[in-house]
Design an enzyme around this catalytic site. Structure first.
Site, mmCIF file in Angstrom:
data_model
loop_
_atom_site.group_PDB
_atom_site.id
_atom_site.type_symbol
_atom_site.label_atom_id
_atom_site.label_comp_id
_atom_site.label_asym_id
_atom_site.label_seq_id
_atom_site.Cartn_x
_atom_site.Cartn_y
_atom_site.Cartn_z
ATOM 1 N N ASN A 88 -0.698 6.055 2.450
ATOM 2 C CA ASN A 88 -1.024 6.444 1.079
ATOM 3 C C ASN A 88 -2.168 7.451 1.097
ATOM 4 O O ASN A 88 -3.199 7.204 1.721
ATOM 5 C CB ASN A 88 -1.424 5.196 0.275
ATOM 6 C CG ASN A 88 -1.615 5.471 -1.198
ATOM 7 O OD1 ASN A 88 -1.518 6.606 -1.656
ATOM 8 N ND2 ASN A 88 -1.911 4.435 -1.959
ATOM 9 N N THR B 215 -1.982 2.366 -7.989
ATOM 10 C CA THR B 215 -3.107 3.052 -8.635
ATOM 11 C C THR B 215 -2.631 3.980 -9.740
ATOM 12 O O THR B 215 -3.222 4.028 -10.825
ATOM 13 C CB THR B 215 -3.918 3.842 -7.585
ATOM 14 O OG1 THR B 215 -4.453 2.920 -6.630
ATOM 15 C CG2 THR B 215 -5.061 4.596 -8.238
ATOM 16 N N GLY C 96 -2.660 -3.458 -1.782
ATOM 17 C CA GLY C 96 -1.350 -4.036 -1.509
ATOM 18 C C GLY C 96 -1.304 -4.704 -0.150
ATOM 19 O O GLY C 96 -2.223 -4.595 0.668
ATOM 20 N N SER D 182 -5.311 5.758 -1.332
ATOM 21 C CA SER D 182 -5.234 4.300 -1.284
ATOM 22 C C SER D 182 -6.536 3.668 -1.776
ATOM 23 O O SER D 182 -7.632 4.064 -1.374
ATOM 24 C CB SER D 182 -4.965 3.848 0.156
ATOM 25 O OG SER D 182 -4.969 2.443 0.250
ATOM 26 N N SER D 183 -6.407 2.687 -2.666
ATOM 27 C CA SER D 183 -7.588 1.946 -3.123
ATOM 28 C C SER D 183 -8.053 1.040 -1.999
ATOM 29 O O SER D 183 -7.303 0.181 -1.531
ATOM 30 C CB SER D 183 -7.242 1.087 -4.353
ATOM 31 O OG SER D 183 -6.874 1.893 -5.435
ATOM 32 N N SER E 240 0.847 -1.184 0.000
ATOM 33 C CA SER E 240 0.000 0.000 0.000
ATOM 34 C C SER E 240 0.886 1.238 0.000
ATOM 35 O O SER E 240 1.791 1.367 0.819
ATOM 36 C CB SER E 240 -0.897 -0.001 1.241
ATOM 37 O OG SER E 240 -1.707 1.153 1.274
ATOM 38 N N GLY E 241 0.645 2.134 -0.960
ATOM 39 C CA GLY E 241 1.441 3.353 -1.061
ATOM 40 C C GLY E 241 2.632 3.233 -1.984
ATOM 41 O O GLY E 241 3.438 4.158 -2.091
ATOM 42 N N GLU F 229 -0.758 -5.462 3.601
ATOM 43 C CA GLU F 229 -0.923 -4.525 4.713
ATOM 44 C C GLU F 229 -0.516 -5.155 6.043
ATOM 45 O O GLU F 229 -0.883 -6.302 6.341
ATOM 46 C CB GLU F 229 -2.382 -4.049 4.814
ATOM 47 C CG GLU F 229 -2.808 -3.170 3.642
ATOM 48 C CD GLU F 229 -4.194 -2.579 3.795
ATOM 49 O OE1 GLU F 229 -4.508 -1.654 3.036
ATOM 50 O OE2 GLU F 229 -4.959 -3.028 4.667
#
Length: 999
Positions: free
Chosen positions: A168, A116, A395, A171-172, A111-112, A397
């Site tokens: 992020n 995306t 992603g 973040s999605s 994540s981050g 986590e």
């Protein structure tokens, strides 16, 4: 091609490929990525065109994604440009066009790490390159509309599905597979979105320092600026669901501008004004719902806190329902006992859970409806041939507190890592062994035991135990922990009492807490709330979010069951595709540009298995293909095996490679050809493209020739209809009609002159050498060129051809010809006329007739007479603008040899020219093509010699098309008419003449 095979690629900094590292170790990879990162080179290959790495720069890099940069990657092989997400997008699109097999690009990472952003750039590139390939305007328009919707879908889905997290800012919080659908020609015909596991717990419980979904803050900002006042929203700190995280703003993110972009995306996708307002009302209702609190009402269970009355009123207003009905359903639940239904009061803590479940359900169903509308708007508009899928999914986590959401997210990443291992490491090495290729095994971390730990039914895994406990009437989070500790025997699982457990994931150890897992897994909205939304709500849009379904005694599937099913379907989908990889890396946790924490990057390099991937790519073979497929695709490169081969397919494949000077760098397996270097494949493809272009050119040439022959045959047939009974025929109509007898494209000067006049070689309808008779009766050799729009006379030297005169065809008034079989024709234009002698007069007449009809939508006037009046300009150095009328007469001369037409100026009459015609072109020439001898006087047939054709062409007809500009008047002197060089041909092909009639 050979030059491409011998390109030297010695250094990482010049090629951006980790395969070329001299030190293949985790530290070497980290160092190599760092040196590129410092130079803003964020993209790096593992095997050019194979796996792309991206280190998140946390800043905008100048021109990295500019339109000019995008264009440089179009129709280019991966090695021809620096590593870039556009390069892997081009490769996916090129592979789709060449194989017509589905492609997918898997974007993975923490994540981050930039997933995306890379997914958006992939869609941007593919939609642009596919649109540029559309040739037909209608097709291009439809494709452009779908492209716009695909790109705008990102904006809409990000507003409702993304949020700021600690790692992020965008973040999605859901998984997304965007599939772009193509027809056989590579044009976009539709799109399809599949969403996975929206993190709806965020709606009611955003973590401290994070934000809820972007749309809530966008709406609050818009209302504070006077938009959508009917929603009655205040600032974000007015709402408990937003207040508890303590974060309301995101640096570099303008919520008002983002809201306007969201609205535009909704408009483009087809939301009506009422649907938009209703969707925003759902969001506003959720925000107000979070402000509803409850008080203990003793035996009555609970009641709405009087301080929440305004909030309840707003919720009822936004949901378009009676406030009293809402109050009752928020404090009661419907239960069923022995077939009878009862209303049971809720305790305050139960009412809060029911309230939150309602908020999450409303948001989740609204999000699903957005995806549904997106798919309806992007539905395939044509015959779908194949697709490119772009997977942008959450992603890996690891937080201080990890619950079921993180378990599902990390399970998804384990499945994707398993697929990556299967396709890039395990399958590749197994294939070498199977095919008998010498290979030293490379060890890697195999995460299959971890995947089984989570999803397996036998031996039972975590999700199966969670589902089992979810249907037990007295199960608790503690009983779930006890069962996990008892039944799970896996070295990657470590129980921590009855409150937590640890899973040793490929990306690191993660500790999960049991608390709340059962409730989240059930995810059931109270039955009375569902019925309330189906029957008591007066808004059709909100009602549509809860369609009435037939009753079933089956328990609804749990969240884990649904998600596991989605993951298996996703893996099945991806396994059918040719996979491409973008692996994103996060250089620091502070989201700061220019900061590269080597230890953090090394951890990602380790768990992503990048070192092993580099070793396999470096030692392995970039390309492998079944012999039959290889032969079928590349056989046209060698004349020795084209088209059916020798019968020995392995030998034929080797012959093909040798034909492009490839004698090493490949191995022959039992059933497949293995090629070590990607550049060899690129050379094969380039050679094939070149060969296909040659073949296509031959096919096109044959087709154009067929079209031309067909066209000229039709012209020749029409010529007989035009001349039949009006003019003697000598056989010019028997000559094949070809149009361009000069090969105009071979003359640079002629081509240039036409281009400067606004014409092209492709516009030429007729071109040949002719004799032009000037006003003094001097014969001048000229090159006559007739295009789609104009009539040109050029000087006779092809190497130095220059325009002597020209006239637009819309100024052509008519044509006059004699009744004899001579080659003369007079062209009447608005300003002056031309006298032309050509052995191909029939083709000239028919070409002009056809163009005249096309341009002026009327028939070209044709006159047949043996005394013709025509006009010319005055003469002298300062040419007079006065018009001079002249005459040309045609007479039969029995004393002339056959085919010898003589032209003279009449001495006895001023301004008169005389053409004497031999008998074989006069009285002995047939009137029609099928006539063996004339049956009557031609003079009588065309009206006799009583009077000349009066030049009445003074005004042109109405013009419906364009043409070239006018030109000057040619006065160059020339010799007399040459002997007809086609006389022998005419004698062989024309009907045999009959004896001349008696005088």
């Amino acid at each position: 091609i050979q030059a491409k095979l011998t390109i030297a690629m010695p250094r990482l900094d010049t090629t951006g490929d980790l395969v070329l590292l001299t030190n293949i170790s985790e530290d070497g990879i980290v160092s190599g990525l760092q040196s590129r990162y410092k130079s803003d080179k964020i993209y790096t290959w593992i095997g050019t065109g194979q796996v792309l790495l991206c280190v998140n720069p946390f800043k905008m890099i100048n021109k990295l994604y500019s339109p000019a940069t995008l264009k440089t990657y179009m129709n280019r092989r991966p090695y021809e440009n620096p590593p870039h997400v556009y390069a892997i997008a081009e490769k996916a699109y090129k592979d789709l066009q060449e194989t017509h097999k589905p492609q997918c690009v898997l974007v993975s990472g923490e994540s981050g790490a930039g997933k995306t952003e890379n997914a958006k750039r992939l869609m941007e590139y593919i939609t642009n390159v596919a649109s540029s390939s559309d040739l037909k305007s209608a097709k291009s328009s439809a494709s452009s509309s779908i492209k716009d919707k695909i790109l705008r879908s990102n904006v809409l889905l990000e507003s409702f599905g993304n949020a700021k997290t600690l790692r992020n800012d965008n973040s999605s919080r859901f998984g997304k597979l965007m599939e772009i659908l193509f027809d056989y020609g590579g044009s976009i015909v539709g799109g399809r979105v599949t969403s996975y596991l929206l993190e709806k717990i965020r709606v009611t419980q955003p973590k401290e320092g994070e934000r809820n979904f972007h749309i809530f803050y966008q709406l609050c900002e818009a209302c504070s600026r006077g938009e959508y006042q009917e929603l009655g929203l205040g600032t974000p700190d007015c709402y408990a669901y937003l207040l508890r995280s303590g974060c309301f703003k995101v640096p570099r993110m303008n919520d008002l501008n983002e809201f306007h972009d969201t609205e535009q995306a909704m408009d483009a996708i087809g939301f009506t004004a009422d649907e938009k307002t209703s969707l925003f009302k759902v969001c506003a209702a959720i925000l107000n719902l979070g402000n509803v609190s409850f008080v203990d009402a003793g035996a009555e269970g609970s009641d709405i806190d009087p301080a929440s009355n305004d909030a309840v009123a707003w919720v009822a207003f936004h949901l378009c329902m009676d406030e009293g009905v809402l109050r009752h359903n928020l404090t009661h639940r419907k239960i069923e006992v022995n077939g009878e239904e009862f209303q049971k009061p809720l305790l305050p803590e139960d009412a809060i859970r029911s309230r939150d479940a309602l908020g999450m359900s409303l948001y989740s169903n609204a999000f699903s409806d957005i995806v549904k509308k997106l798919n309806a708007s992007m539905e395939s508009s044509g015959m779908e041939s194949s697709r490119i899928g772009i997977l942008d999914i959450y992603g890996f986590e690891i937080f201080e507190e990890n619950s079921m959401e993180q378990l599902h997210i990390n399970y998804c990443n384990e499945k994707l890592q398993q697929l990556f291992i299967e396709l890039t490491l395990r399958a590749e090495q197994n294939e070498y062994a199977k095919e008998g290729i010498k290979w030293e095994t490379v060890n890697y971390f195999d995460n299959e035991p971890v995947v089984k730990l989570i999803e397996s039914k036998r031996p039972i895994g975590i999700l199966a135990l969670l589902d089992e406990e979810s249907v037990m009437p007295r199960a608790t989070d503690e009983t779930f922990a006890v069962k996990c500790n008892k039944h799970i025997q896996n070295k990657h699982f470590a129980p921590l009492g009855r409150t937590h457990f640890t899973i040793k994931h490929y990306a690191g150890d993660v500790t999960y807490m049991n608390a709340g897992m059962l409730e989240k897994n059930k995810d059931q909205l109270n039955k009375n709330l569902v019925e309330m939304l189906q029957t008591d709500v007066q808004n059709e849009y909100i009602k549509s979010l809860y369609p009435v379904v037939s009753k079933s005694h089956k328990k609804p599937p749990t969240v884990s069951t649904q998600f596991k099913k989605q993951m298996n379907e996703l893996m099945d989908n991806l396994s059918q595709c040719n996979a491409h990889y973008v692996r994103t890396i996060k250089p620091n946790d502070q989201k700061r540009s220019g900061v590269y924490e080597a230890a953090m990057v090394k951890n990602q390099v380790t768990y992503l298995g990048l070192k092993e991937n580099v070793i396999v790519r470096r030692a392995g073979y970039a390309v492998r293909q079944k012999y039959e497929e290889f032969f079928s695709r590349y056989r046209l490169l060698s004349d020795e095996v084209w088209p059916f081969g020798t019968g020995d397919v392995i030998s034929d494949c080797e012959t093909i490679l040798n034909s492009i000077n490839v004698t090493s760098g490949y191995e022959k397996g039992k059933s497949m050809m293995f090629i070590r270097e990607p550049t060899t494949l690129f050379a094969l493809e380039d050679a094939r493209d070149a060969k296909l272009n040659m073949v296509a050119a031959k096919i096109q040439g044959c087709y154009r020739a067929w079209i031309a022959i067909k066209y000229f045959l039709e012209l020749r047939k029409k010529a007989d209809e035009v001349f039949g009974g009006k003019k003697r025929r000598a056989g010019s109509v028997h000559l094949a009609f070809h149009g361009d007898y000069l090969d105009c494209k071979s003359s640079v000067s002629l081509s240039t002159a036409l281009t400067e006049s606004g014409e092209y070689i492709s516009d030429i309808k007729f071109a040949d050498r002719v004799d032009k008779i000037n006003r003094k009766g001097v014969v001048q050799e000229r090159l006559l060129v007739i295009t789609s729009n104009a009539f040109y006379f050029f000087t006779p030297d092809m190497e130095k051809a220059a325009i002597k005169s020209s006239n637009p065809l819309n100024c052509l008034l008519g044509m006059s010809l004699s009744s004899y079989a001579d080659g003369y024709c007079i062209l009447h234009f608005t300003d002056h006329d031309y006298v032309v002698n050509s052995r191909r007069k029939s083709e000239i007449v028919m070409v002009l007739k056809e163009r005249y009809t096309t341009l002026l939508e009327s028939e070209l006037p044709l006159e047949f007479s043996d005394r013709i009046e025509y006009k010319t300009w005055g003469g002298g150095m300062f040419r007079s603008k006065s018009i001079t009328m002249n005459y040309i007469t045609f007479e039969e001369d029995r004393g002339l040899p056959d085919n010898n037409v003589e032209f003279t100026m009449a001495k006895e009459t001023a301004n008169t020219m005389k053409v004497r015609v031999p008998t074989n072109l006069a009285s002995r020439a047939p009137i029609g093509l099928n006539d063996s001898a004339p049956s009557r006087s031609v003079a009588a047939a065309v009206g006799g010699y009583a009077a000349p054709v009066k030049n009445t062409y003074s005004k042109p007809p109405a013009f419906n098309g364009g043409g070239a500009g006018g030109g000057g008047y040619g006065r160059a002197a020339g010799a007399g008419p040459p002997k007809n060089p086609y006389s022998s041909y005419i004698a062989k092909t024309a009907p045999a003449p009959s004896p001349a009639p008696a005088p």
